[in-house]
Every structure is written in structure tokens, then in C-alpha cells.
Design a protein around this motif. Structure first.
Motif, mmCIF file in Angstrom:
data_model
loop_
_atom_site.group_PDB
_atom_site.id
_atom_site.type_symbol
_atom_site.label_atom_id
_atom_site.label_comp_id
_atom_site.label_asym_id
_atom_site.label_seq_id
_atom_site.Cartn_x
_atom_site.Cartn_y
_atom_site.Cartn_z
ATOM 1 N N GLU A 21 40.190 29.911 46.850
ATOM 2 C CA GLU A 21 41.503 30.558 46.969
ATOM 3 C C GLU A 21 42.193 30.707 45.612
ATOM 4 O O GLU A 21 43.067 31.565 45.430
ATOM 5 C CB GLU A 21 42.401 29.781 47.928
ATOM 6 C CG GLU A 21 42.723 28.359 47.489
ATOM 7 C CD GLU A 21 43.492 27.579 48.541
ATOM 8 O OE1 GLU A 21 44.510 26.966 48.172
ATOM 9 O OE2 GLU A 21 43.087 27.590 49.725
ATOM 10 N N ASN A 22 41.819 29.885 44.651
ATOM 11 C CA ASN A 22 42.384 29.985 43.303
ATOM 12 C C ASN A 22 41.392 30.582 42.304
ATOM 13 O O ASN A 22 41.582 30.474 41.089
ATOM 14 C CB ASN A 22 42.819 28.604 42.804
ATOM 15 C CG ASN A 22 43.951 28.028 43.633
ATOM 16 O OD1 ASN A 22 44.859 28.749 44.036
ATOM 17 N ND2 ASN A 22 43.884 26.731 43.902
ATOM 18 N N LYS A 24 40.611 33.647 41.363
ATOM 19 C CA LYS A 24 41.081 34.688 40.442
ATOM 20 C C LYS A 24 41.874 34.094 39.283
ATOM 21 O O LYS A 24 41.725 34.514 38.138
ATOM 22 C CB LYS A 24 41.917 35.719 41.190
ATOM 23 C CG LYS A 24 41.085 36.688 42.018
ATOM 24 C CD LYS A 24 41.922 37.842 42.543
ATOM 25 C CE LYS A 24 41.050 38.883 43.230
ATOM 26 N NZ LYS A 24 41.827 40.058 43.694
ATOM 27 N N GLU A 25 42.715 33.108 39.583
ATOM 28 C CA GLU A 25 43.463 32.439 38.518
ATOM 29 C C GLU A 25 42.514 31.722 37.565
ATOM 30 O O GLU A 25 42.681 31.766 36.339
ATOM 31 C CB GLU A 25 44.465 31.437 39.105
ATOM 32 C CG GLU A 25 45.664 32.069 39.785
ATOM 33 C CD GLU A 25 45.367 32.539 41.214
ATOM 34 O OE1 GLU A 25 44.222 32.352 41.685
ATOM 35 O OE2 GLU A 25 46.283 33.087 41.842
ATOM 36 N N THR A 40 47.989 38.024 33.062
ATOM 37 C CA THR A 40 48.482 37.199 34.182
ATOM 38 C C THR A 40 48.375 37.903 35.529
ATOM 39 O O THR A 40 48.519 37.253 36.563
ATOM 40 C CB THR A 40 49.955 36.812 33.957
ATOM 41 O OG1 THR A 40 50.736 38.009 33.828
ATOM 42 C CG2 THR A 40 50.113 35.955 32.707
ATOM 43 N N ALA A 41 48.117 39.201 35.544
ATOM 44 C CA ALA A 41 48.154 39.989 36.782
ATOM 45 C C ALA A 41 46.836 39.897 37.547
ATOM 46 O O ALA A 41 45.967 40.758 37.422
ATOM 47 C CB ALA A 41 48.495 41.443 36.473
ATOM 48 N N THR A 42 46.684 38.849 38.334
ATOM 49 C CA THR A 42 45.442 38.683 39.093
ATOM 50 C C THR A 42 45.269 39.743 40.170
ATOM 51 O O THR A 42 44.138 40.022 40.591
ATOM 52 C CB THR A 42 45.398 37.293 39.766
ATOM 53 O OG1 THR A 42 46.546 37.153 40.613
ATOM 54 C CG2 THR A 42 45.395 36.178 38.734
ATOM 55 N N GLU A 43 46.362 40.354 40.613
ATOM 56 C CA GLU A 43 46.251 41.362 41.672
ATOM 57 C C GLU A 43 45.526 42.617 41.183
ATOM 58 O O GLU A 43 45.067 43.434 41.994
ATOM 59 C CB GLU A 43 47.634 41.728 42.208
ATOM 60 C CG GLU A 43 48.551 42.444 41.232
ATOM 61 C CD GLU A 43 49.336 41.484 40.336
ATOM 62 O OE1 GLU A 43 50.191 41.971 39.581
ATOM 63 O OE2 GLU A 43 49.067 40.264 40.408
ATOM 64 N N ARG A 44 45.413 42.782 39.877
ATOM 65 C CA ARG A 44 44.706 43.945 39.330
ATOM 66 C C ARG A 44 43.221 43.668 39.134
ATOM 67 O O ARG A 44 42.480 44.546 38.707
ATOM 68 C CB ARG A 44 45.346 44.356 38.014
ATOM 69 C CG ARG A 44 46.819 44.756 38.147
ATOM 70 C CD ARG A 44 47.432 45.134 36.821
ATOM 71 N NE ARG A 44 46.801 46.307 36.245
ATOM 72 C CZ ARG A 44 47.147 46.824 35.063
ATOM 73 N NH1 ARG A 44 48.109 46.251 34.348
ATOM 74 N NH2 ARG A 44 46.531 47.888 34.596
ATOM 75 N N LYS A 46 39.386 42.742 40.501
ATOM 76 C CA LYS A 46 38.580 43.014 41.687
ATOM 77 C C LYS A 46 37.250 42.284 41.583
ATOM 78 O O LYS A 46 36.511 42.448 40.607
ATOM 79 C CB LYS A 46 38.335 44.517 41.845
ATOM 80 C CG LYS A 46 37.570 44.882 43.112
ATOM 81 C CD LYS A 46 37.379 46.385 43.225
ATOM 82 C CE LYS A 46 36.604 46.737 44.500
ATOM 83 N NZ LYS A 46 36.371 48.204 44.611
ATOM 84 N N ASN A 47 36.960 41.472 42.573
ATOM 85 C CA ASN A 47 35.679 40.765 42.632
ATOM 86 C C ASN A 47 34.616 41.760 43.086
ATOM 87 O O ASN A 47 34.672 42.281 44.203
ATOM 88 C CB ASN A 47 35.779 39.596 43.618
ATOM 89 C CG ASN A 47 34.560 38.694 43.594
ATOM 90 O OD1 ASN A 47 33.474 39.116 43.196
ATOM 91 N ND2 ASN A 47 34.724 37.449 44.019
ATOM 92 N N TYR A 64 33.561 40.480 37.882
ATOM 93 C CA TYR A 64 34.886 41.020 38.171
ATOM 94 C C TYR A 64 35.100 42.326 37.410
ATOM 95 O O TYR A 64 34.568 42.508 36.298
ATOM 96 C CB TYR A 64 35.984 40.046 37.724
ATOM 97 C CG TYR A 64 36.318 38.960 38.709
ATOM 98 C CD1 TYR A 64 37.299 39.137 39.677
ATOM 99 C CD2 TYR A 64 35.672 37.730 38.650
ATOM 100 C CE1 TYR A 64 37.632 38.121 40.567
ATOM 101 C CE2 TYR A 64 35.990 36.709 39.528
ATOM 102 C CZ TYR A 64 36.969 36.915 40.487
ATOM 103 O OH TYR A 64 37.296 35.916 41.369
#
Length: 284
Positions: A21-22, A24-25, A40-44, A46-47, A64
């Protein structure tokens, strides 16, 4: 990617940087350490990890799409595979296939292709340089100054004694290397319960504490799968060495017998010197 229907096992490395769950960080922290950035923008992110390409029986890779780059990571706890550039070439080719539709490749407009980067993190027990570059062209039969096709893989030795800068700049990677060291030590001391005790010690010492507390059982199971995989690889390599030695020894005997035969020595003498049978000597 759902874990429910996976046929193959993830490594702890993959779970930590791709599936948790962590993840991407954790991955972004590692990316920043590799590139000296502060994204810092993990929402950008993609796995885009592929199944069963780099490793056919065991998931040990992460990929990624981030910052207009495709970052492919792999971990080696045994010896470095010199064919990683070739395997990465296959990997990136399949990734590009998933990113672009076939018809796009025939367009008159130049496609903007994410830049690929390939990293192998080595934490095996055999000596290895702090950094090393593997190149696809090293495998080419014909060596030329400017090959028409090239792919480079950066190998980073993350064993703590090497003090690689990535360990200083990525807390998760540093703690992961401490975790690996702890697992190895406990496995040697207690073959039955070593994995469980290693996890408990790391939690007590605040090493990957939150992750290990949440996933103790899963991590122990992943460690078992990793250990079995590495054992299988070690056995296969040992068998290959034995076969190669046996073949080489036999060929040497044949060459010796051929030379003695040319010198006119008797079959009986050649048998005594080489240990070959009379039939094997007669065929020479």
C-alpha cells in the motif's frame, strides 16, 4: 495488480516497491535518490510491471512510468546475470507494445516514447563493484565502435559496507538492506525459525517497522519462496559446473589418448594412462 490469482511469488523487494500500500511512496523515494530529484506526486506514477519476462518462476522486478521515464528495477541476491541487457531489451519491447497501439506506430507523426532506464540492485554475498555498467553490445559477436543497437543496465551494489549514496538518500532502501543482512544472519543461526526471528528483530530495531508489523506472515512466506528460489538456482549452477567439468575432463582424456595413439603407444598403455575403454580408444 491483484495478488489473489498470482501463479508466481513476489519477492519482498517487489512487494515493498511495487505492490504494498505504500509501494509508490517507497519507489518515489528511491527514484529521487537515483536522480537527485524531489518529486512528491505519486498519483502521476503508473505501475506498468509485466508478468513472467525477466524471471520466469519468481517475480523480482519492478517497473514504473514516472516523469516521462520507464524505470525498470531488478534485485539480485545471487550472482549478477551478464545477460540482463538482453533480458531488459525483451522487457522494454513488450512494455512499449502495451503502451502504444499497433496503428500508432504507422502514424506519420513521431511518437513521444518514455525514456527507459534499467537498474539492478545487487546485495549478494560475493564481492562485486560498487557500480558497474552492463551493455548489450558486450554480447555482440562482432565488436564495433558505434553499434546500431545498445542498451545499458546500471548495477548498484547495495550491501551496506559499500556505502553507496543511494542508501544514504533512500531510507527505505537502506532499511531493506539491513533487513536482508538480518535475514541472512538468522537463517544461518536458526534454519527452522530464522525468518520469523529476523522479522521480529527488525521490528524491534525500527527497521521497516510499519511494513513488517502489517505483513509479518506474508513477508515470512515471501522469504521462504525467495530462499527456495535461490537454492534452486544455486543447485542448477552447481550441476552445470559439474557437467562442464566432467565434459572438459572427458575431452582432455580423449585428446591425450589421441596423442598417445599417434605416438604409437599400445591400447593397453593408453587405457592405463587415460582410464578410457578399449572401444573408446579404437574409435579415435
Amino acid at each position: 495488480m491483484s495478488t489473489a490469482n498470482r501463479k508466481y511469488k513476489d519477492s519482498v523487494f517487489v512487494d515493498l516497491f511495487a505492490e504494498d500500500e505504500n509501494a509508490k511512496e517507497n519507489f518515489l523515494s528511491l527514484y529521487n535518490a537515483l536522480h537527485d530529484t524531489s518529486l512528491t506526486a505519486t498519483e502521476r506514477m503508473k505501475n506498468i510491471r509485466l508478468d513472467q519476462v525477466l524471471y520466469m518462476a519468481f517475480y523480482n522486478d519492478v517497473s514504473y512510468l514516472v516523469d516521462n521515464k520507464i524505470i525498470v528495477l531488478a534485485e539480485h541476491q545471487s550472482t549478477i546475470n551478464p545477460n540482463m541487457p538482453l533480458r531488459c531489451l525483451e522487457y522494454i519491447s513488450r512494455l512499449y507494445e502495451t503502451i502504444f497501439e499497433s496503428k500508432e506506430k504507422y502514424s506519420r507523426k513521431l511518437l513521444n516514447i518514455p525514456t527507459p532506464e534499467f537498474y539492478v540492485f545487487y546485495n549478494g554475498e560475493e564481492p562485486f563493484p560498487c557500480d558497474k555498467i552492463l551493455q548489450l553490445s558486450e554480447a555482440f559477436t562482432e565488436k564495433i565502435k558505434e553499434p546500431n543497437l545498445e542498451l545499458t543496465v546500471k548495477v548498484i551494489n547495495i550491501n551496506r559496507q559499500n556505502r553507496h549514496p543511494v542508501l544514504e538518500n533512500c531510507k527505505t532502501m537502506y532499511e531493506y538492506t539491513v533487513f536482508v543482512d538480518t535475514v541472512r544472519r538468522w537463517k544461518k543461526d536458526d534454519s527452522q525459525n530464522g525468518f520469523q526471528k529476523a522479522v521480529e528483530e527488525c521490528i524491534a530495531n525500527d527497521i521497516l517497522r510499519d511494513y513488517l508489523k502489517r505483513k509479518t506472515k506474508e513477508v515470512v512466506n515471501m522469504l521462504l519462496a525467495e530462499y527456495n528460489y535461490e537454492t534452486d538456482i544455486a543447485v542448477q549452477r552447481a550441476e552445470e559446473r559439474e557437467i562442464a567439468f566432467a565434459d572438459g575432463s572427458y575431452q582432455a582424456k580423449l585428446e591425450t589418448a589421441r596423442l598417445l595413439k599417434q605416438l604409437g603407444d599400445s591400447t593397453q598403455k593408453i587405457i592405463q594412462v587415460t582410464g578410457l575403454s578399449a572401444m573408446e580408444i579404437e574409435k579415435l
